[in-house]
Design a protein around this motif. Sequence first.
Motif, PDB file in Angstrom:
ATOM      1  N   HIS A 110       8.549   5.278  62.014  1.00  0.00           N
ATOM      2  CA  HIS A 110       9.529   6.109  61.320  1.00  0.00           C
ATOM      3  C   HIS A 110       8.911   7.455  60.940  1.00  0.00           C
ATOM      4  CE1 HIS A 110      12.435   2.946  61.234  1.00  0.00           C
ATOM      5  NE2 HIS A 110      11.574   2.128  60.643  1.00  0.00           N
ATOM      6  N   CYS A 111       9.529   8.527  61.417  1.00  0.00           N
ATOM      7  CA  CYS A 111       8.998   9.875  61.154  1.00  0.00           C
ATOM      8  C   CYS A 111      10.124  10.852  60.812  1.00  0.00           C
ATOM      9  CB  CYS A 111       8.201  10.365  62.349  1.00  0.00           C
ATOM     10  SG  CYS A 111       9.171  10.490  63.860  1.00  0.00           S
ATOM     11  N   GLU A 112      11.246  10.340  60.312  1.00  0.00           N
ATOM     12  CA  GLU A 112      12.392  11.171  59.932  1.00  0.00           C
ATOM     13  C   GLU A 112      12.923  12.005  61.094  1.00  0.00           C
ATOM     14  OE1 GLU A 112      12.008  13.193  56.186  1.00  0.00           O
ATOM     15  OE2 GLU A 112      10.548  11.728  55.486  1.00  0.00           O
ATOM     16  N   CYS A 113      13.022  11.402  62.251  1.00  0.00           N
ATOM     17  CA  CYS A 113      13.536  12.089  63.439  1.00  0.00           C
ATOM     18  C   CYS A 113      15.014  12.447  63.224  1.00  0.00           C
ATOM     19  CB  CYS A 113      13.385  11.202  64.665  1.00  0.00           C
ATOM     20  SG  CYS A 113      14.002  11.963  66.167  1.00  0.00           S
ATOM     21  N   PRO A 114      15.402  13.699  63.497  1.00  0.00           N
ATOM     22  CA  PRO A 114      16.784  14.115  63.242  1.00  0.00           C
ATOM     23  C   PRO A 114      17.777  13.796  64.366  1.00  0.00           C
ATOM     24  CG  PRO A 114      15.494  15.990  63.926  1.00  0.00           C
ATOM     25  CD  PRO A 114      14.541  14.833  63.838  1.00  0.00           C
ATOM     26  N   ALA A 115      17.320  13.295  65.513  1.00  0.00           N
ATOM     27  CA  ALA A 115      18.217  13.062  66.651  1.00  0.00           C
ATOM     28  C   ALA A 115      19.253  11.991  66.314  1.00  0.00           C
ATOM     29  CB  ALA A 115      17.426  12.648  67.877  1.00  0.00           C
ATOM     30  N   MET A 116      20.537  12.281  66.593  1.00  0.00           N
ATOM     31  CA  MET A 116      21.606  11.336  66.277  1.00  0.00           C
ATOM     32  C   MET A 116      22.939  11.818  66.814  1.00  0.00           C
ATOM     33  SD  MET A 116      23.575  12.966  63.709  1.00  0.00           S
ATOM     34  CE  MET A 116      24.128  11.934  62.416  1.00  0.00           C
ATOM     35  N   ILE A 117      23.920  10.923  66.803  1.00  0.00           N
ATOM     36  CA  ILE A 117      25.319  11.316  66.973  1.00  0.00           C
ATOM     37  C   ILE A 117      26.097  10.723  65.806  1.00  0.00           C
ATOM     38  CG2 ILE A 117      25.244  11.535  69.481  1.00  0.00           C
ATOM     39  CD1 ILE A 117      26.819   8.936  69.681  1.00  0.00           C
ATOM     40  N   ARG A 118      27.145  11.425  65.385  1.00  0.00           N
ATOM     41  CA  ARG A 118      27.996  10.962  64.291  1.00  0.00           C
ATOM     42  C   ARG A 118      29.379  10.691  64.866  1.00  0.00           C
ATOM     43  NH1 ARG A 118      27.215  14.606  59.959  1.00  0.00           N
ATOM     44  NH2 ARG A 118      25.600  13.165  59.298  1.00  0.00           N
ATOM     45  N   LEU A 119      29.890   9.512  64.600  1.00  0.00           N
ATOM     46  CA  LEU A 119      31.190   9.086  65.109  1.00  0.00           C
ATOM     47  C   LEU A 119      32.172   8.949  63.956  1.00  0.00           C
ATOM     48  CD1 LEU A 119      29.729   6.275  67.333  1.00  0.00           C
ATOM     49  CD2 LEU A 119      30.598   8.445  68.159  1.00  0.00           C
ATOM     50  N   LEU A 120      33.379   9.455  64.153  1.00  0.00           N
ATOM     51  CA  LEU A 120      34.467   9.293  63.192  1.00  0.00           C
ATOM     52  C   LEU A 120      35.548   8.426  63.821  1.00  0.00           C
ATOM     53  CD1 LEU A 120      34.995  12.866  61.711  1.00  0.00           C
ATOM     54  CD2 LEU A 120      33.676  10.987  60.777  1.00  0.00           C
ATOM     55  N   ARG A 121      36.214   7.620  62.999  1.00  0.00           N
ATOM     56  CA  ARG A 121      37.322   6.790  63.489  1.00  0.00           C
ATOM     57  C   ARG A 121      38.554   7.662  63.660  1.00  0.00           C
ATOM     58  NH1 ARG A 121      38.139   1.703  64.449  1.00  0.00           N
ATOM     59  NH2 ARG A 121      36.216   1.033  63.480  1.00  0.00           N
ATOM     60  N   SER A 122      39.230   7.506  64.779  1.00  0.00           N
ATOM     61  CA  SER A 122      40.445   8.276  65.042  1.00  0.00           C
ATOM     62  C   SER A 122      41.660   7.510  64.512  1.00  0.00           C
ATOM     63  CB  SER A 122      40.586   8.545  66.544  1.00  0.00           C
ATOM     64  OG  SER A 122      40.647   7.339  67.263  1.00  0.00           O
ATOM     65  N   ALA A 123      42.804   8.155  64.528  1.00  0.00           N
ATOM     66  CA  ALA A 123      44.029   7.555  63.991  1.00  0.00           C
ATOM     67  C   ALA A 123      44.452   6.312  64.778  1.00  0.00           C
ATOM     68  CB  ALA A 123      45.151   8.580  63.999  1.00  0.00           C
ATOM     69  N   ASP A 124      44.103   6.251  66.075  1.00  0.00           N
ATOM     70  CA  ASP A 124      44.494   5.099  66.895  1.00  0.00           C
ATOM     71  C   ASP A 124      43.381   4.045  66.972  1.00  0.00           C
ATOM     72  OD1 ASP A 124      42.759   6.562  68.420  1.00  0.00           O
ATOM     73  OD2 ASP A 124      43.992   6.540  70.237  1.00  0.00           O
ATOM     74  N   ASN A 125      42.476   4.031  65.974  1.00  0.00           N
ATOM     75  CA  ASN A 125      41.386   3.060  65.831  1.00  0.00           C
ATOM     76  C   ASN A 125      40.307   3.165  66.900  1.00  0.00           C
ATOM     77  OD1 ASN A 125      42.359   1.988  63.454  1.00  0.00           O
ATOM     78  ND2 ASN A 125      43.638   0.511  64.524  1.00  0.00           N
ATOM     79  N   GLY A 126      40.263   4.254  67.618  1.00  0.00           N
ATOM     80  CA  GLY A 126      39.128   4.534  68.481  1.00  0.00           C
ATOM     81  C   GLY A 126      38.108   5.297  67.658  1.00  0.00           C
ATOM     82  N   CYS A 127      37.155   5.942  68.298  1.00  0.00           N
ATOM     83  CA  CYS A 127      36.234   6.818  67.574  1.00  0.00           C
ATOM     84  C   CYS A 127      35.864   7.983  68.473  1.00  0.00           C
ATOM     85  CB  CYS A 127      35.002   6.067  67.083  1.00  0.00           C
ATOM     86  SG  CYS A 127      34.055   5.265  68.352  1.00  0.00           S
ATOM     87  N   TYR A 128      35.406   9.066  67.861  1.00  0.00           N
ATOM     88  CA  TYR A 128      35.042  10.253  68.618  1.00  0.00           C
ATOM     89  C   TYR A 128      33.797  10.891  68.027  1.00  0.00           C
ATOM     90  CZ  TYR A 128      37.518  12.724  64.878  1.00  0.00           C
ATOM     91  OH  TYR A 128      37.927  13.201  63.659  1.00  0.00           O
ATOM     92  N   ASN A 129      33.078  11.622  68.860  1.00  0.00           N
ATOM     93  CA  ASN A 129      31.815  12.232  68.492  1.00  0.00           C
ATOM     94  C   ASN A 129      32.064  13.567  67.793  1.00  0.00           C
ATOM     95  OD1 ASN A 129      29.172  13.065  68.347  1.00  0.00           O
ATOM     96  ND2 ASN A 129      28.904  13.294  70.545  1.00  0.00           N
ATOM     97  N   THR A 130      31.522  13.721  66.577  1.00  0.00           N
ATOM     98  CA  THR A 130      31.706  14.973  65.837  1.00  0.00           C
ATOM     99  C   THR A 130      30.416  15.752  65.670  1.00  0.00           C
ATOM    100  OG1 THR A 130      31.377  13.861  63.731  1.00  0.00           O
ATOM    101  CG2 THR A 130      33.646  14.088  64.526  1.00  0.00           C
ATOM    102  N   GLU A 131      29.277  15.112  65.908  1.00  0.00           N
ATOM    103  CA  GLU A 131      27.997  15.809  65.766  1.00  0.00           C
ATOM    104  C   GLU A 131      26.986  15.182  66.708  1.00  0.00           C
ATOM    105  OE1 GLU A 131      24.693  16.913  62.332  1.00  0.00           O
ATOM    106  OE2 GLU A 131      26.566  15.931  61.773  1.00  0.00           O
ATOM    107  N   HIS A 132      26.177  16.033  67.350  1.00  0.00           N
ATOM    108  CA  HIS A 132      25.127  15.555  68.240  1.00  0.00           C
ATOM    109  C   HIS A 132      23.886  16.400  68.030  1.00  0.00           C
ATOM    110  CE1 HIS A 132      23.377  15.176  72.519  1.00  0.00           C
ATOM    111  NE2 HIS A 132      22.906  14.226  71.747  1.00  0.00           N
ATOM    112  N   ARG A 133      22.841  15.787  67.502  1.00  0.00           N
ATOM    113  CA  ARG A 133      21.555  16.467  67.329  1.00  0.00           C
ATOM    114  C   ARG A 133      20.623  15.981  68.422  1.00  0.00           C
ATOM    115  NH1 ARG A 133      20.714  15.208  61.028  1.00  0.00           N
ATOM    116  NH2 ARG A 133      22.717  15.996  60.307  1.00  0.00           N
ATOM    117  N   VAL A 134      20.099  16.917  69.196  1.00  0.00           N
ATOM    118  CA  VAL A 134      19.314  16.585  70.382  1.00  0.00           C
ATOM    119  C   VAL A 134      17.820  16.528  70.093  1.00  0.00           C
ATOM    120  CG1 VAL A 134      18.811  17.286  72.754  1.00  0.00           C
ATOM    121  CG2 VAL A 134      21.067  17.677  71.806  1.00  0.00           C
ATOM    122  N   THR A 135      17.312  17.366  69.209  1.00  0.00           N
ATOM    123  CA  THR A 135      15.871  17.528  69.045  1.00  0.00           C
ATOM    124  C   THR A 135      15.217  16.329  68.359  1.00  0.00           C
ATOM    125  OG1 THR A 135      16.220  18.686  66.962  1.00  0.00           O
ATOM    126  CG2 THR A 135      16.023  20.031  68.937  1.00  0.00           C
TER     127      THR A 135
END
Length: 149
Positions: A110-135
């Motif tokens: 564990h080194c506090e790596c910032p890489a991630m994606i953030r998913l939000l639930r959509s109105a039809d109970n799917g999800c979508y990507n709202t943030e993508h950190r690559v580094t």
Amino acid sequence: MGVVALPARRVRVGRAPPDRTHCAERQSALEKSVWCFAEELGDEDIDPCLGTTFDSLSEAYDFYNLYSWEHDFGIRYGKSRLNSAKTKCIQELVCGCSGKPTGENTRSCHCECPAMIRLLRSADNGCYNTEHRVTHNHVLMETCGEIAF
């Protein structure tokens, strides 16, 4: 005689809404990536760009797991949030090295790596990507089978 502590029970809050039903006309992000890989349209076939939609969190996890495999790092579930109806509305998928180390002189990856994606639930109970950190702030694995330790 000492008091025996019972293990903490996990509290289940609310009930998750059903995943979005798969529509035959709509091709999922995972299917598109696999088809592009099969047709060899580019060097990088899996791209978690903003706005990418998924039918479920498990499909999003599989998609980001393929992306991480292609870029030589591991992933895990990160933070999540519940809405007022007690259902999961935000889920983060993070690099396996994210988070603080447990101690000062440990062999923890564990080194506090910032890489991630953030998913939000959509109105039809799917999800979508709202943030993508690559580094990443650490060295990536050389091969897919390499262990971090």
